[in-house]
Scaffold this motif. Structure first.
Motif, mmCIF file in Angstrom:
data_model
loop_
_atom_site.group_PDB
_atom_site.id
_atom_site.type_symbol
_atom_site.label_atom_id
_atom_site.label_comp_id
_atom_site.label_asym_id
_atom_site.label_seq_id
_atom_site.Cartn_x
_atom_site.Cartn_y
_atom_site.Cartn_z
ATOM 1 N N GLU A 46 22.638 -10.932 -21.755
ATOM 2 C CA GLU A 46 21.746 -12.096 -21.769
ATOM 3 C C GLU A 46 21.156 -12.351 -23.151
ATOM 4 O O GLU A 46 20.983 -13.506 -23.556
ATOM 5 C CB GLU A 46 20.621 -11.894 -20.751
ATOM 6 C CG GLU A 46 19.586 -13.013 -20.727
ATOM 7 C CD GLU A 46 20.130 -14.335 -20.222
ATOM 8 O OE1 GLU A 46 19.586 -15.388 -20.635
ATOM 9 O OE2 GLU A 46 21.091 -14.323 -19.431
ATOM 10 N N LEU A 47 20.855 -11.300 -23.890
ATOM 11 C CA LEU A 47 20.152 -11.443 -25.170
ATOM 12 C C LEU A 47 21.084 -11.267 -26.365
ATOM 13 O O LEU A 47 20.608 -11.119 -27.495
ATOM 14 C CB LEU A 47 19.005 -10.428 -25.246
ATOM 15 C CG LEU A 47 17.977 -10.498 -24.105
ATOM 16 C CD1 LEU A 47 16.944 -9.392 -24.250
ATOM 17 C CD2 LEU A 47 17.304 -11.865 -24.059
ATOM 18 N N ALA A 48 22.389 -11.309 -26.141
ATOM 19 C CA ALA A 48 23.344 -11.106 -27.235
ATOM 20 C C ALA A 48 23.115 -12.113 -28.355
ATOM 21 O O ALA A 48 22.889 -13.299 -28.107
ATOM 22 C CB ALA A 48 24.781 -11.241 -26.707
ATOM 23 N N GLY A 49 23.149 -11.630 -29.578
ATOM 24 C CA GLY A 49 23.003 -12.505 -30.737
ATOM 25 C C GLY A 49 21.588 -12.943 -31.027
ATOM 26 O O GLY A 49 21.380 -13.803 -31.887
ATOM 27 N N VAL B 108 21.623 -9.338 -7.893
ATOM 28 C CA VAL B 108 21.622 -7.897 -8.130
ATOM 29 C C VAL B 108 22.147 -7.162 -6.899
ATOM 30 O O VAL B 108 22.994 -6.267 -7.000
ATOM 31 C CB VAL B 108 20.205 -7.405 -8.483
ATOM 32 C CG1 VAL B 108 20.182 -5.887 -8.611
ATOM 33 C CG2 VAL B 108 19.716 -8.061 -9.769
ATOM 34 N N GLU B 109 21.644 -7.564 -5.734
ATOM 35 C CA GLU B 109 22.059 -6.897 -4.502
ATOM 36 C C GLU B 109 23.562 -7.045 -4.273
ATOM 37 O O GLU B 109 24.244 -6.081 -3.901
ATOM 38 C CB GLU B 109 21.296 -7.476 -3.303
ATOM 39 C CG GLU B 109 19.779 -7.332 -3.396
ATOM 40 C CD GLU B 109 19.119 -8.561 -4.025
ATOM 41 O OE1 GLU B 109 17.964 -8.838 -3.688
ATOM 42 O OE2 GLU B 109 19.780 -9.236 -4.855
ATOM 43 N N TYR C 64 12.047 -16.838 -22.060
ATOM 44 C CA TYR C 64 11.504 -16.352 -20.786
ATOM 45 C C TYR C 64 12.393 -15.254 -20.203
ATOM 46 O O TYR C 64 11.900 -14.330 -19.548
ATOM 47 C CB TYR C 64 11.370 -17.515 -19.806
ATOM 48 C CG TYR C 64 10.771 -17.133 -18.474
ATOM 49 C CD1 TYR C 64 9.593 -16.393 -18.396
ATOM 50 C CD2 TYR C 64 11.392 -17.511 -17.286
ATOM 51 C CE1 TYR C 64 9.052 -16.047 -17.167
ATOM 52 C CE2 TYR C 64 10.854 -17.170 -16.056
ATOM 53 C CZ TYR C 64 9.689 -16.432 -16.007
ATOM 54 O OH TYR C 64 9.144 -16.081 -14.794
ATOM 55 N N ALA C 65 13.697 -15.335 -20.444
ATOM 56 C CA ALA C 65 14.597 -14.294 -19.952
ATOM 57 C C ALA C 65 14.215 -12.929 -20.512
ATOM 58 O O ALA C 65 14.317 -11.907 -19.816
ATOM 59 C CB ALA C 65 16.039 -14.624 -20.320
ATOM 60 N N GLU C 66 13.763 -12.901 -21.748
ATOM 61 C CA GLU C 66 13.330 -11.628 -22.328
ATOM 62 C C GLU C 66 12.071 -11.121 -21.640
ATOM 63 O O GLU C 66 11.914 -9.913 -21.419
ATOM 64 C CB GLU C 66 13.100 -11.771 -23.831
ATOM 65 C CG GLU C 66 12.758 -10.442 -24.490
ATOM 66 C CD GLU C 66 12.387 -10.569 -25.957
ATOM 67 O OE1 GLU C 66 11.880 -9.584 -26.513
ATOM 68 O OE2 GLU C 66 12.593 -11.653 -26.540
ATOM 69 N N ARG D 52 20.088 -13.916 -13.241
ATOM 70 C CA ARG D 52 21.434 -13.948 -12.686
ATOM 71 C C ARG D 52 21.759 -15.309 -12.076
ATOM 72 O O ARG D 52 22.865 -15.832 -12.269
ATOM 73 C CB ARG D 52 21.562 -12.863 -11.612
ATOM 74 C CG ARG D 52 21.299 -11.456 -12.096
ATOM 75 C CD ARG D 52 22.439 -10.889 -12.879
ATOM 76 N NE ARG D 52 23.586 -10.612 -12.030
ATOM 77 C CZ ARG D 52 24.733 -10.098 -12.477
ATOM 78 N NH1 ARG D 52 24.890 -9.840 -13.769
ATOM 79 N NH2 ARG D 52 25.732 -9.855 -11.659
ATOM 80 N N THR D 53 20.802 -15.901 -11.376
ATOM 81 C CA THR D 53 21.027 -17.207 -10.753
ATOM 82 C C THR D 53 21.245 -18.276 -11.812
ATOM 83 O O THR D 53 22.142 -19.121 -11.699
ATOM 84 C CB THR D 53 19.835 -17.581 -9.859
ATOM 85 O OG1 THR D 53 19.685 -16.598 -8.834
ATOM 86 C CG2 THR D 53 20.039 -18.956 -9.229
#
Length: 227
Positions: free
Chosen positions: A141-144, A114-115, A77-79, A106-107
């Motif tokens: 976030e998507l490393a690997g 972000v702000e 879902y992050a993607e 981020r949370t």
């Protein structure tokens, strides 16, 4: 002496760093990742990595060097959120919807919003600034997960990020969190383990395999950049 402390929590969710502790039920007396001193972890060894780091993401840390398995997450879902944020920012720049999507990630990672991040660093919240932020967030976030290389190709940044030497971990003064008991010494000067070259526009494209060209009986022709 402690280069891995006070970092984005996703570092430890992705990479096993020198000095990290991990469960090791088969050898309960060896539970610290030490590529300088432990024979099994040693840089360049049979079970060690070339650079002194290893993976934790998608790895069963309770059976690290044996036959542990995890289900591979093909599409997270992050993607989805990052794809949405990038597309919307490219279309019309920053918006509440884009920032809200990024803040979900981020949370979850226990990182500032972000702000807050823009304010802390004195960054300008515009399309260019948010583009840089989104690209960095994708990298972390998507490393690997098999996406970074293709992001590099579509962003046309290969000359900046895939060019130059790759080093082992740099620990000239030792890593404070690694034990120095029993005569262990933590000194390890970084050395080059590989040199990457991305200095030609053709590297943004792949050549057509000669076997496919031959099988097409003249229909396919080679990419001009690869002739």
């Amino acid at each position: 002496t402690d280069p891995f402390g006070n970092r984005d929590p996703r570092l430890r969710g992705t990479i096993l760093c020198p000095g990290d502790i991990f469960p090791y039920p088969f050898f309960s007396n060896i539970n610290q990742y030490d590529p300088f001193n432990n024979a099994g972890d040693r840089i360049g060894g049979d079970l060690g990595s070339r650079a002194g780091f290893s993976w934790t993401k998608n790895v069963d840390r309770y059976d690290y060097v044996r036959s542990g398995t995890n289900n591979w997450k093909a599409f997270r879902y992050a993607e989805v959120l990052l794809n949405y944020a990038e597309a919307q920012n490219e279309l019309s720049g920053p918006s509440n919807e884009v920032i809200a999507a990024l803040n979900q990630i981020r949370t979850r990672a226990d990182m500032p919003s972000v702000e807050q991040t823009f304010a802390l660093n004195g960054w300008v919240m515009n399309q260019s600034g948010l583009r840089t932020f989104i690209r960095h967030e994708r990298r972390i976030e998507l490393a690997g997960e098999g996406l970074r290389y293709f992001d590099i190709l579509r962003w046309k940044i290969g000359e900046q990020v895939l060019q130059g030497p790759i080093y082992t971990v740099d620990a000239p003064d030792g890593i404070a969190s690694i034990s120095t008991e029993n005569g262990h010494k933590n000194k390890y000067l970084k050395t080059v383990v590989d040199t990457r070259y991305f200095n030609n526009p053709k590297f943004y494209f792949w050549p057509i395999p000669q076997s496919a060209i031959d099988a097409s009986k003249g229909v396919l022709v080679q990419n001009p950049l690869w002739k």
